[in-house]
Design an enzyme around this catalytic site. Structure first.
Site, PDB file in Angstrom:
ATOM      1  N   CYS A 167      -7.022   1.216  -9.856  1.00 50.55           N
ATOM      2  CA  CYS A 167      -5.648   1.355  -9.355  1.00 50.55           C
ATOM      3  C   CYS A 167      -4.677   0.456 -10.116  1.00 50.55           C
ATOM      4  CB  CYS A 167      -5.609   1.064  -7.857  1.00 50.55           C
ATOM      5  SG  CYS A 167      -6.524   2.286  -6.873  1.00 50.55           S
ATOM      6  N   CYS A 215      -7.784  -2.749  -7.197  1.00 44.94           N
ATOM      7  CA  CYS A 215      -9.021  -2.710  -7.973  1.00 44.94           C
ATOM      8  C   CYS A 215      -8.674  -2.390  -9.433  1.00 44.94           C
ATOM      9  CB  CYS A 215      -9.966  -1.663  -7.392  1.00 44.94           C
ATOM     10  SG  CYS A 215      -9.463   0.048  -7.747  1.00 44.94           S
ATOM     11  N   HIS A 244       1.683   4.335  -2.781  1.00 47.62           N
ATOM     12  CA  HIS A 244       1.624   5.796  -2.668  1.00 47.62           C
ATOM     13  C   HIS A 244       2.828   6.444  -3.344  1.00 47.62           C
ATOM     14  CE1 HIS A 244      -1.956   6.250  -0.383  1.00 47.62           C
ATOM     15  NE2 HIS A 244      -1.502   5.755   0.756  1.00 47.62           N
ATOM     16  N   HIS A 264      -5.359   7.248  -2.100  1.00 49.65           N
ATOM     17  CA  HIS A 264      -6.309   6.300  -1.524  1.00 49.65           C
ATOM     18  C   HIS A 264      -7.470   6.071  -2.489  1.00 49.65           C
ATOM     19  CE1 HIS A 264      -4.891   7.117   2.834  1.00 49.65           C
ATOM     20  NE2 HIS A 264      -4.356   6.003   2.366  1.00 49.65           N
ATOM     21  N   CYS A 265      -7.884   4.831  -2.575  1.00 47.14           N
ATOM     22  CA  CYS A 265      -8.968   4.452  -3.481  1.00 47.14           C
ATOM     23  C   CYS A 265     -10.317   4.607  -2.783  1.00 47.14           C
ATOM     24  CB  CYS A 265      -8.778   3.008  -3.935  1.00 47.14           C
ATOM     25  SG  CYS A 265     -10.034   2.439  -5.103  1.00 47.14           S
ATOM     26  N   HIS A 293       0.835  -1.205   0.000  1.00 45.62           N
ATOM     27  CA  HIS A 293       0.000   0.000   0.000  1.00 45.62           C
ATOM     28  C   HIS A 293       0.869   1.254   0.000  1.00 45.62           C
ATOM     29  CE1 HIS A 293      -3.532   2.477   1.473  1.00 45.62           C
ATOM     30  NE2 HIS A 293      -2.528   3.205   1.936  1.00 45.62           N
ATOM     31  N   GLU A 294       1.844   1.283   0.889  1.00 48.03           N
ATOM     32  CA  GLU A 294       2.644   2.500   1.035  1.00 48.03           C
ATOM     33  C   GLU A 294       3.597   2.708  -0.147  1.00 48.03           C
ATOM     34  OE1 GLU A 294       1.957   4.708   3.108  1.00 48.03           O
ATOM     35  OE2 GLU A 294       0.726   3.658   4.573  1.00 48.03           O
ATOM     36  N   CYS A 315     -10.170  -2.241  -2.104  1.00 50.73           N
ATOM     37  CA  CYS A 315      -8.905  -2.203  -2.830  1.00 50.73           C
ATOM     38  C   CYS A 315      -7.749  -2.127  -1.842  1.00 50.73           C
ATOM     39  CB  CYS A 315      -8.904  -0.972  -3.748  1.00 50.73           C
ATOM     40  SG  CYS A 315      -7.364  -0.643  -4.645  1.00 50.73           S
TER      41      CYS A 315
END
Length: 273
Positions: free
Chosen positions: A226, A223, A192, A198-199, A188-189, A204
């Site tokens: 993304c 998703c 970024h 953020h979705c 996740h990070e 997601c």
């Protein structure tokens, strides 16, 4: 995308969403160029902890997910005296900006000719400023660095003291939970740093999360929106990504994730190959 519950990220933060068009024109995304194609993962502080997530396994997942980049796990370094920390209910927390500063100042000690970005991981709790209780992680896209904490990912974190956690044997159920959460945090990070906001469109990997319950609801996949964004930057083979990620999930006991990727592979095979 389900309606946010009380205490969820979107219940407390107004986010309009990032369209594909806005992603493409964003100046705050890392793009591989020339020889700069390596993601460095820098452990900070001790991981000599009986319930610490396995960094080598997390590194494997990152290599597969960002397969068009090199991903390298660096030797562990200690916290330095000038990294600010505070006591929060008996738990030491380190200020994220000082960790970001360390990564920037030590860039010359890494292979800067290969470095695309560098992310720190730690078992210490972290916070971004006085107005915050904690964060799981924080990225600085303008500097291509980020820092992520695994401290709160243990299911026992809110149930017993730190000393009791150390004395508690790690059962398989908790091991899987810790591994799944740790992989989510780092993917996740790093997402970024590749410019993904953020979705707000689907469940997601890039959804924001305020707590572990919310994090556990989020999937270990991107998703369609993304995925399209990340693919536009890294140009990876989606089918190969899904195949290798499914195999890793199967190897390390992430059963529901393995099933999801295998189902998507069947869909891709049926409609596109």
């Amino acid at each position: 995308m389900p309606q946010p519950e009380s205490g969820d990220w979107l219940a407390q933060h107004v986010e309009s969403g990032q369209t594909m068009k806005s992603y493409l024109i964003s100046p705050y995304k890392t793009v591989p160029y020339g020889t700069h194609n390596t993601i460095y993962i820098q452990p900070i502080g001790s991981f000599n902890h009986p319930r610490a997530p396995p960094l080598d396994v997390i590194n494997e997942f990152a290599k597969v997910f960002f397969s068009e980049c090199e991903v390298e796990l660096l030797p562990t370094v200690d916290f330095t005296y000038n990294m600010k920390k505070r006591d929060r209910g008996g738990v030491s927390q380190y200020l994220t900006s000082d960790l970001h500063k360390y990564l920037c100042e030590t860039r010359s000690k890494r292979d800067w000719r290969r470095e695309l970005l560098c992310v720190a991981v730690t078992m210490a709790d972290i916070y971004p400023g006085d107005g915050w209780n904690f964060v799981y992680g924080e990225a600085v896209p303008s500097e291509n660095v980020g820092v992520y904490s695994f401290a709160r990912l243990d299911p026992l974190f809110y149930q017993v003291t730190a000393k009791e956690i150390l004395r508690t044997p790690l059962i398989k159920e908790h091991s899987i939970i810790i591994l799944r959460r740790s992989i989510k945090i780092i993917l996740h990070e790093i997402g970024h740093l590749f410019g993904l906001d953020h979705c707000v469109y689907y469940l997601c990997l890039m959804n924001g999360a305020n707590n572990e319950t919310e994090m556990d609801r989020e999937p270990l996949h991107l998703c369609p929106v993304c995925l399209h964004k990340l693919h536009s930057t890294l140009q990876f083979d989606v089918r190969h990504l899904y195949e290798t990620f499914a195999n890793l999930c199967d190897t390390y006991g992430l059963e529901k994730e393995c099933k999801w990727y295998q189902n998507r592979l069947q869909y891709l095979q049926y409609f596109f190959y």
